[in-house]
Scaffold this motif. Structure first.
Motif, short mmCIF file in Angstrom:
data_model
loop_
_atom_site.label_atom_id
_atom_site.label_comp_id
_atom_site.label_asym_id
_atom_site.label_seq_id
_atom_site.Cartn_x
_atom_site.Cartn_y
_atom_site.Cartn_z
N GLY A 1 23.71 4.03 5.96
CA GLY A 1 22.56 4.32 6.81
C GLY A 1 22.09 5.77 6.67
N ILE A 2 23.04 6.68 6.52
CA ILE A 2 22.69 8.08 6.31
C ILE A 2 21.92 8.23 5.00
N GLY A 3 22.38 7.52 3.98
CA GLY A 3 21.68 7.58 2.69
C GLY A 3 20.24 7.08 2.81
N TRP A 4 20.06 5.99 3.55
CA TRP A 4 18.72 5.41 3.77
C TRP A 4 17.84 6.41 4.54
N ALA A 5 18.46 7.13 5.45
CA ALA A 5 17.71 8.07 6.27
C ALA A 5 17.33 9.33 5.51
N LEU A 6 18.18 9.74 4.56
CA LEU A 6 17.97 11.06 3.94
C LEU A 6 17.56 11.04 2.47
N ASN A 7 18.09 10.11 1.67
CA ASN A 7 17.87 10.21 0.23
C ASN A 7 17.23 9.01 -0.42
N GLU A 8 17.65 7.84 0.02
CA GLU A 8 17.41 6.66 -0.81
C GLU A 8 16.00 6.14 -0.64
N GLU A 9 15.36 5.87 -1.76
CA GLU A 9 13.96 5.47 -1.70
C GLU A 9 13.55 4.85 -3.02
N TYR A 10 12.94 3.69 -2.94
CA TYR A 10 12.30 3.10 -4.12
C TYR A 10 10.95 3.79 -4.30
N VAL A 11 10.76 4.38 -5.47
CA VAL A 11 9.51 5.09 -5.72
C VAL A 11 8.71 4.32 -6.77
N TYR A 12 7.54 3.86 -6.38
CA TYR A 12 6.67 3.13 -7.31
C TYR A 12 5.52 4.00 -7.76
N GLY B 1 17.80 4.27 -11.54
CA GLY B 1 19.12 4.74 -11.98
C GLY B 1 19.77 5.53 -10.87
N PHE B 2 21.09 5.67 -10.93
CA PHE B 2 21.80 6.35 -9.86
C PHE B 2 21.53 7.86 -9.82
N LEU B 3 20.93 8.40 -10.88
CA LEU B 3 20.60 9.83 -10.84
C LEU B 3 19.39 10.06 -9.93
N ASP B 4 18.41 9.18 -10.03
CA ASP B 4 17.16 9.36 -9.28
C ASP B 4 17.11 8.51 -8.02
N TYR B 5 17.82 7.41 -8.02
CA TYR B 5 18.00 6.67 -6.78
C TYR B 5 19.36 7.13 -6.27
N ARG B 6 19.35 8.08 -5.36
CA ARG B 6 20.58 8.84 -5.08
C ARG B 6 21.26 8.33 -3.83
N ILE B 7 22.38 7.65 -4.02
CA ILE B 7 23.17 7.24 -2.86
C ILE B 7 24.09 8.41 -2.48
N GLY C 1 12.75 20.62 15.70
CA GLY C 1 11.73 20.71 16.73
C GLY C 1 10.44 20.04 16.30
N VAL C 2 10.54 19.22 15.26
CA VAL C 2 9.38 18.46 14.77
C VAL C 2 9.85 17.01 14.64
N ARG C 3 9.00 16.07 15.05
CA ARG C 3 9.38 14.66 14.94
C ARG C 3 9.08 14.14 13.54
N TYR C 4 10.09 13.56 12.92
CA TYR C 4 9.90 12.95 11.61
C TYR C 4 9.82 11.45 11.77
N ASN C 5 8.72 10.87 11.32
CA ASN C 5 8.49 9.45 11.52
C ASN C 5 8.41 8.68 10.21
N HIS C 6 8.97 9.29 9.15
CA HIS C 6 8.92 8.64 7.84
C HIS C 6 10.26 8.86 7.13
N LEU C 7 10.93 7.77 6.83
CA LEU C 7 12.20 7.86 6.10
C LEU C 7 11.96 7.51 4.64
N PRO C 8 12.78 8.06 3.73
CA PRO C 8 13.84 9.02 3.98
C PRO C 8 13.30 10.43 4.27
N MET C 9 14.10 11.18 5.02
CA MET C 9 13.75 12.57 5.32
C MET C 9 14.25 13.45 4.18
N SER C 10 13.58 13.26 3.03
CA SER C 10 13.93 14.03 1.84
C SER C 10 13.46 15.46 2.05
#
Lengths: 81, 160, 743
Positions: C646-657, C667-673, C722-731
């Motif tokens: 879940g932390i990975g989903w929140a901070l790093n992991e993202e399918y980029v099209y 790949g695991f280099l760019d799709y970073r778990i 002190g700012v609300r983030y409404n879009h995951l991942p918070m890269s």
């Protein structure tokens, strides 16, 4: 008579009712009598539903008893990962 | 693709094989020698499941060519236990439940042994950075890190 | 009908070692890609480079002519799929259209991987590219390219494109009335990007299918019975004729509950007359399997000054790939499930796009909905200057609460989990500069499902348990422990083995947090049948009524003291089994209803680098009601692993099209778990409120741990900055943009 709760969007399939009264003694009778009374829900039942009976989600067991005072809620079929 | 005859030592055993020049060491180990304890998770050096040591150096065997093993000493998971005597790391991993599915376990064990050979008293941070190249998706690393720290402690106590 | 009986346990709760452990630490355990067959060929799959294209023609002649190529298959080699399996088949091998980048269009079997790879390049596919859409917002808009025509179910509201294929809603009360009672309200839009289950073992199988329709399949899967049934449905085979053996599995998390390569390998085997091994590359795993939903979610909440939630509304758009699925249901139901609400309404919309067909991922649908709901609650707490824990306690669902999705809850441990937060050192520790603490509660249903187990008493008194659910997180150990507990014997006298589909009745996969609950319960029932059988036989042997035979502390006792009979142990009973009627064993097959819900509460501390937007997780605690923790190490392991996913989903992991509709980071280099150096230790607290539906009180624990982290991390980062983030991942770029915008 068991009191069957119909939730949210499923109500469209039950003539807009939020609950229906049916004389059923188990899940099998419920799944047979619901579409007989409300034909629109047949497709949903064929696609698969789970039924919560007294707070327990029942996926398959036809013979789970439904008492006259049972709480019965029809839900989409529960999946998992 | 032409092939090359290679003489090498794997887990202390002299081994000879002929492999295509573009075959990775991982491919040789798994497909030619039947040593499937070393796993392939990505084939690009990003996951560490294929970790082995070559002349004592920790490498991803998917990034090493089979021909590069010529006259080297290769150590794999199959050579980690001494006959039926598990290595201390293997034992502590079992005791501390430091594995779930187990696919990353051989690579992590090889990497951890390599760390403890170089640094018998690592900090938690040093453990975490050393195994940062070994992905585990099941455990969240907690029990793995604890098991490596515990093994280090036990090995130090034994040595003292 | 409560199954649960409170008692003192002797074996349960111990930290015992798993029976598969030594094989796994020595490299001997056999996973999907670790086996071979005589005369085996290697399979490779050709995949569409287009996000959406009509397949005009496929010319395989040059590939077939290549020396070493033994078979090439396309969709033309597949029969019409059984009803209900059309999408499964189409996803395994594209028909008229390729629906996403990575969609299989042809496959070859050759004498080596090299030749197979070379052959793929010789297959000529003529495509007519079609307009595509990969993003949820674009896909729902009227005028968007339509991915699958004619799929819209009749209840979908008007105003959306035909990519919105299914609609559900849940709730009770009146949102407007609830909003009118509120002292403060909030309306927010949230977005989450698709993640992948990220198991380290790529899909792999070894298939043999003979001309007569009989075959064998070795495969890494969460459920080999489903793999069998799906392969048969896609290939027109009969279940009894395809024997599927599950290898050890290198992670699944929901992603290995369906077929991708297996029917293809079987088709190649049938055509070539050889066994075919097919192993995916990591790139194929990311392009063509697994991924989860991406979402667009709107939330409206009302709260009183003292923290009572008066109204909770969520509208969830779930992008689920190229085929119709029901994932939004499982966002709409759990979104507000932790709370006792008078006015609650959730709506779920399933959206198809030109992305891979999504597969389940641990509590599929819940983590994102929980993220939206718990973020909005947390922001309102901040606005009203309320303690987020006190607010959650004030609104928490209890036994007897009517849930937001309908049913009234039985007993569960949410309140205990929330109370446990107070007692953690973590919750009471001070925070430093740029640090924030997030809290979130989460829910998952859990279920049981079809389950078959056989159990045998061996002549030496040891117990063999045979079951059909691949063991991912230590279930063989847990099942053996439950059987040992039931017999009153030692753990090492029981061995549990996962057997093939030819040797056991039907089983749902290892999913739905069901195995320790359902398979464990079936094994307990088998044990009880065996004890009953023993009682019958000993009654005859001792010449007493059967009610005079009692099972205590691992032995059968004769209650009729006048007989002067010494208690008999299992080895003694096993030794006379053939004299008393023959081998002793029991089978239990059941639909295993009665799973209990599982709640979890997570606390997360993050520190945000104000210069770069980089987030570090400083401290993390996962608290969950396990009902009864059979082997606490494995329960903790589920909590820790789920939290980090879940932390990975929140901070790093993202399918980029890209604009071209192609996946940019396969790949695991760019799709970073998450890697070890990203994480702190994950502290756990196990709460045990017994599930009334299980003899030992077990609840499933595997899925709930991934539900709260997205929100817990989101709330921590938002409070740190002190700012609300409404879009995951918070890269880092997203976090930094928020910091700069606030300046």
């Amino acid at each position: 008579m068991a009191h069957i709760q119909i939730f949210g969007s499923l109500r469209d399939l039950f003539a807009g009712e939020d609950s229906v009264e049916l004389d059923v003694k188990n899940l099998r009778e419920l799944l047979l009598k619901l579409p007989a009374a409300y034909p629109d829900c047949q497709e949903e039942i064929d696609e698969g539903v789970s039924v919560s009976i007294d707070g327990k989600i029942i996926n398959d067991d036809w013979f789970t008893p439904i008492r006259p005072d049972s709480e019965v809620v029809v839900l989409p079929r529960i999946v998992g990962g | 693709m032409s092939s090359t005859h290679v003489s090498t030592t794997i887990n202390g055993q002299a081994v000879e094989y002929v492999c295509p020049n573009d075959a990775s060491l991982l491919e040789v180990l798994r497909d030619q020698l039947g040593m499937t304890g070393t796993k392939e998770g990505c084939g690009s050096g990003d996951c560490g499941a294929c970790s082995v040591t070559v002349d004592g150096r920790l490498v991803c065997s998917c990034l090493v060519l089979g021909v590069e093993a010529q006259n080297r000493q290769v150590e794999t998971i199959e050579g980690m236990a001494d006959k039926n005597q598990l290595h201390k790391l293997q034992q502590v991993f079992l005791e501390k439940a430091a594995l779930q599915c187990g696919i990353c376990t051989p690579g992590i064990l090889i990497a951890a042994r390599s760390l403890l050979e170089k640094n018998p008293d690592p900090t938690e941070k040093e453990v975490r950075y050393w195994i940062a190249g070994n992905l585990c998706r099941c455990t969240g690393y907690d029990k793995i890190v604890r098991a490596i720290l515990e093994t280090a402690k036990q090995l130090r106590e034994e040595a003292a | 009908m409560s199954e649960y009986q409170a008692k003192e346990f002797k074996v349960l709760g111990q930290r015992l070692q798993r029976p598969d452990g030594i094989d796994k630490v020595t490299g001997r355990a056999k996973y999907g890609a670790d086996t071979e067959a005589a005369g085996m060929l290697h399979g490779k799959i050709l995949r569409s480079p287009h996000a959406h294209a009509r397949i005009l023609s496929i010319d395989t002649s040059a590939a077939e002519a290549l020396n070493g190529v033994k078979a090439v298959v396309t969709r033309a080699d597949f029969p019409t799929a059984a009803k209900g399996y059309e999408d499964v088949q189409d996803n395994c091998m594209a028909g008229e259209r390729a629906l996403y980048d990575g969609h299989a269009v042809a496959a070859v079997a050759a004498t080596s991987k090299r030749i197979a790879k070379q052959a793929l390049k010789l297959i000529k596919v003529e495509y007519e590219t079609l307009p595509h859409v990969t993003e949820v917002e674009a896909a729902i808009t009227v005028g968007a390219p339509i991915v699958q025509a004619g799929q819209v179910s009749k209840r979908v509201p008007e105003g959306y494109s035909d990519n919105v294929v299914r609609y559900v809603s849940f709730g009770h009360g009146d949102i407007d009335a609830g909003i009118a009672q509120a002292d403060a309200t909030i309306e927010r839009t949230y977005r989450t990007e698709a993640s992948h289950q990220g198991y380290i073992e790529p899909h792999a199988c070894l298939a043999t299918l003979n001309e007569d329709g009989r075959g064998d399949l070795w495969v890494c899967t969460q459920g080999h019975f489903w793999i069998r049934d799906m392969s048969c449905a896609v290939l027109g085979l009969e279940s009894a004729n395809l024997r599927v053996t599950a290898s050890e599995i290198g992670g699944g998390f929901g992603g290995k509950t369906t077929v991708f390569i297996e029917p293809v390998a079987l088709a190649l085997s049938k055509k070539s007359g050889h066994a075919v091994k097919l192993v995916m590359t990591r790139e194929e795993v990311l392009r063509a399997t697994g991924p989860t939903i991406s979402t667009l979610m709107h939330v409206k909440l009302g709260m009183t000054n003292d923290g009572r939630i008066t109204a909770a509304y969520a509208k969830l758009f779930y992008q689920s790939g190229a085929y119709k699925q029901g994932c939004a249901d499982f966002g709409a139901m759990p979104a507000f499930a932790p709370y006792d609400l008078e006015n609650v309404h959730t709506e779920g919309f399933d959206v198809v796009t030109n992305r891979p067909r999504t597969a389940s991922y641990r509590a599929p649908g819940a983590p994102t909905a929980c993220y939206a709901a718990e973020s909005a609650i947390d922001e309102l707490c901040q606005q009203l200057n309320l303690d987020p824990l006190a607010v959650r306690l004030k609104n928490a669902a209890k036994e007897g609460t009517k849930s937001s999705y309908g049913p009234t809850y039985e007993d569960h441990g949410l309140i205990q989990c929330l109370e446990a937060v107070k007692d953690t050192e973590h919750w009471n520790a001070p925070l430093g500069a740029n640090q924030g603490r997030g809290l979130a509660a989460g829910f998952w249903f859990n279920f049981g499902g079809e389950t078959s187990v056989s159990t045998f008493l061996n002549t030496d008194g040891s117990i063999t348990v045979t079951e059909g659910n691949p063991d991912i997180g230590g279930s063989r150990a847990s099942i053996s422990m439950m059987v040992a507990e039931e017999f009153g014997i030692n753990y090492d006298q029981v061995r549990t083995t996962v057997t093939d589909t030819g040797s056991m009745g039907q089983n749902e996969p290892t999913h739905g947090s069901r195995v320790t609950f359902a398979v464990g319960m079936a094994a307990i029932k088998c044990s009880r049948s065996i004890k009953a059988e023993i009682a019958q036989r000993l009654a005859k042997t001792w010449d007493v009524a059967v009610d005079q035979v009692s099972w205590q502390d691992g032995k059968a006792h004769c209650l009729d003291a006048s007989k002067g009979i010494e208690p008999m142990s299992l080895p003694e009973i096993g030794a006379i089994a053939n004299n008393t009627g023959g081998p002793i064993g029991a089978h239990h097959g059941s639909n295993m209803e009665g799973a209990g819900v599982a709640f979890g509460v997570h606390i997360c501390d993050t520190e945000v680098d104000p210069e770069t937007g980089y987030v570090t997780v400083q401290r993390y605690t996962a608290i969950q009601d396990a009902g009864k923790a059979i082997q606490p190490d494995y329960v903790e392991g589920q909590l820790q692993g789920g939290a980090v996913q879940g932390i990975g989903w929140a901070l790093n992991e993202e399918y980029v099209y890209g604009e071209d509709g192609r996946l940019q980071n396969p790949g695991f280099l760019d799709y970073r778990i998450p890697v070890a150096s990203d994480m702190p230790m994950i502290d756990t607290v196990i709460i045990e409120v017994p599930n009334p539906g299980h003899p030992f009180g077990v609840r499933g624990v595997g899925e709930t741990p991934i539900v709260p982290p997205l929100a817990a991390v989101g709330n921590a980062v938002s409070r740190a900055v002190g700012v609300r983030y409404n879009h995951l991942p918070m890269s880092p770029p997203r976090v930094l943009a928020g910091i700069q915008a606030a300046k």
